[in-house]
Design a protein around this motif. Structure first.
Motif, PDB file in Angstrom:
ATOM      1  N   UNK A  37       2.672   4.660  10.347  1.00  0.00           N
ATOM      2  CA  UNK A  37       3.094   5.265   9.081  1.00  0.00           C
ATOM      3  C   UNK A  37       3.281   6.763   9.242  1.00  0.00           C
ATOM      4  N   UNK A  38       4.350   7.272   8.632  1.00  0.00           N
ATOM      5  CA  UNK A  38       4.593   8.710   8.539  1.00  0.00           C
ATOM      6  C   UNK A  38       4.818   9.059   7.066  1.00  0.00           C
ATOM      7  N   UNK A  39       4.630  10.349   6.739  1.00  0.00           N
ATOM      8  CA  UNK A  39       4.826  10.779   5.356  1.00  0.00           C
ATOM      9  C   UNK A  39       5.372  12.196   5.298  1.00  0.00           C
ATOM     10  N   UNK A  40       5.944  12.532   4.151  1.00  0.00           N
ATOM     11  CA  UNK A  40       6.452  13.878   3.887  1.00  0.00           C
ATOM     12  C   UNK A  40       6.223  14.176   2.409  1.00  0.00           C
ATOM     13  N   UNK A  41       5.993  15.443   2.095  1.00  0.00           N
ATOM     14  CA  UNK A  41       5.709  15.829   0.715  1.00  0.00           C
ATOM     15  C   UNK A  41       6.930  15.627  -0.174  1.00  0.00           C
ATOM     16  N   UNK A  42       6.687  15.207  -1.412  1.00  0.00           N
ATOM     17  CA  UNK A  42       7.760  15.085  -2.387  1.00  0.00           C
ATOM     18  C   UNK A  42       8.725  13.955  -2.075  1.00  0.00           C
ATOM     19  N   UNK A  43       9.872  14.037  -2.709  1.00  0.00           N
ATOM     20  CA  UNK A  43      10.905  13.012  -2.527  1.00  0.00           C
ATOM     21  C   UNK A  43      11.906  13.472  -1.486  1.00  0.00           C
ATOM     22  N   UNK A  79       9.560   5.717  -1.805  1.00  0.00           N
ATOM     23  CA  UNK A  79       9.760   6.968  -2.534  1.00  0.00           C
ATOM     24  C   UNK A  79       8.796   7.111  -3.710  1.00  0.00           C
ATOM     25  N   UNK A  80       8.508   8.370  -4.109  1.00  0.00           N
ATOM     26  CA  UNK A  80       7.578   8.615  -5.229  1.00  0.00           C
ATOM     27  C   UNK A  80       8.033   7.976  -6.543  1.00  0.00           C
ATOM     28  N   UNK A 120       2.710  11.332  -4.742  1.00  0.00           N
ATOM     29  CA  UNK A 120       3.987  12.046  -4.835  1.00  0.00           C
ATOM     30  C   UNK A 120       4.502  12.433  -3.448  1.00  0.00           C
ATOM     31  N   UNK A 121       4.524  11.445  -2.573  1.00  0.00           N
ATOM     32  CA  UNK A 121       5.017  11.619  -1.212  1.00  0.00           C
ATOM     33  C   UNK A 121       6.073  10.561  -0.910  1.00  0.00           C
ATOM     34  N   UNK A 122       6.856  10.847   0.123  1.00  0.00           N
ATOM     35  CA  UNK A 122       7.740   9.824   0.676  1.00  0.00           C
ATOM     36  C   UNK A 122       7.093   9.307   1.956  1.00  0.00           C
ATOM     37  N   UNK A 153       0.825  -1.207   0.000  1.00  0.00           N
ATOM     38  CA  UNK A 153       0.000   0.000   0.000  1.00  0.00           C
ATOM     39  C   UNK A 153       0.860   1.257   0.000  1.00  0.00           C
ATOM     40  N   UNK A 154       1.913   1.267   0.809  1.00  0.00           N
ATOM     41  CA  UNK A 154       2.789   2.441   0.875  1.00  0.00           C
ATOM     42  C   UNK A 154       3.538   2.639  -0.443  1.00  0.00           C
ATOM     43  N   UNK A 155       3.925   1.561  -1.072  1.00  0.00           N
ATOM     44  CA  UNK A 155       4.583   1.633  -2.382  1.00  0.00           C
ATOM     45  C   UNK A 155       3.644   2.269  -3.408  1.00  0.00           C
ATOM     46  N   UNK A 156       2.387   1.895  -3.363  1.00  0.00           N
ATOM     47  CA  UNK A 156       1.381   2.431  -4.284  1.00  0.00           C
ATOM     48  C   UNK A 156       1.088   3.899  -3.972  1.00  0.00           C
ATOM     49  N   UNK A 157       0.866   4.219  -2.704  1.00  0.00           N
ATOM     50  CA  UNK A 157       0.532   5.582  -2.310  1.00  0.00           C
ATOM     51  C   UNK A 157       1.667   6.563  -2.589  1.00  0.00           C
ATOM     52  N   UNK A 158       2.903   6.126  -2.421  1.00  0.00           N
ATOM     53  CA  UNK A 158       4.045   7.012  -2.661  1.00  0.00           C
ATOM     54  C   UNK A 158       4.059   7.521  -4.094  1.00  0.00           C
ATOM     55  N   UNK A 159       3.770   6.660  -5.036  1.00  0.00           N
ATOM     56  CA  UNK A 159       3.743   7.052  -6.450  1.00  0.00           C
ATOM     57  C   UNK A 159       2.492   7.858  -6.771  1.00  0.00           C
ATOM     58  N   UNK A 160       1.375   7.460  -6.191  1.00  0.00           N
ATOM     59  CA  UNK A 160       0.110   8.117  -6.473  1.00  0.00           C
ATOM     60  C   UNK A 160       0.043   9.525  -5.896  1.00  0.00           C
TER      61      UNK A 160
END
Length: 207
Positions: free
Chosen positions: A90-96, A162-163, A70-72, A61-68
């Motif tokens: 789970x944590x996230x940040x904008x962009x790569x 990664x995105x 555009x987040x890390x 899911x995280x692999x899919x969401x990262x590309x969809x």
């Protein structure tokens, strides 16, 4: 009214029934204990599999969401302590985001306008609503990533998604007693997670 003496045969019969009842009670207790121990083992094994399954699904899911999005994203594995058990969230940040340090137990940080440091990543509840606590008897033995010098055994460990569609090459070692010891191997290109029922070192994996 004349009282009749109790014959020895009657006494032996009464004592005999009491002894038989006692033996039956002991047999029942032994039976319950005997079937209870295997059930405990099966329960631990079931919980162990449930944790592994959740991590495997979450990685995809995280692999899919990262590309969809555009987040890390990063899967955070918190080893906890004696008071608080192990969890993952789970944590996230904008962009790569770049991995700037091999010390995976330190948060990536940047400076605010006032010069103070703040973490780039924040809790992400879109993929996982809240941290998942590992059940009793199941724990992270250690986590190895391609940017960690040594296996991480305390604090927090991270797997970054990664995105661009890449994932950190990682091995998560789960421990559930002597009978349960698995290595969850995360593919850096697809985020597919394979399981080995043994302790496998990251350096020994050919991908």
């Amino acid at each position: 009214m004349e009282l009749k003496p109790i014959s020895p045969a009657t006494t032996r019969t009464q004592k005999g029934f009491t002894l038989i009842e006692l033996m039956i009670a002991i047999a029942i207790i032994a039976f319950v204990v005997g079937i209870g121990i295997p059930k405990l083992g099966r329960s631990t094994g079931s919980q162990f599999k449930t944790v592994a399954r959740k991590i495997i699904v979450l990685n995809k899911e995280l692999h899919h969401y990262a590309r969809l999005k555009n987040k890390t994203y990063r899967l955070v594995m918190d080893f906890g302590d004696e008071t608080h058990g192990s969890t993952f969230y789970v944590e996230s940040a904008a962009g790569s985001q770049l991995i700037v340090s091999q010390d995976e137990n330190k948060n990536f940080s940047r400076k605010n306008n006032d010069g103070k440091k703040s973490t780039v990543f924040s809790m992400d509840q879109e993929v996982l609503k809240k941290p998942i606590k590992l059940p009793t008897g199941v724990k992270f033995e250690d986590v190895e990533t391609e940017t960690s010098i040594n296996p991480i055994k305390e604090g927090k460990a991270y797997i970054h998604f990664f995105p661009q569609g890449l994932v950190q090459k990682t091995v998560i070692h789960l421990h559930g007693g002597d009978k349960f010891k698995w290595s969850l191997i995360v593919n850096p290109l697809t985020a597919e997670t394979t399981i080995r029922d043994e302790y496998v070192k990251l350096k020994d994996i050919q991908q």
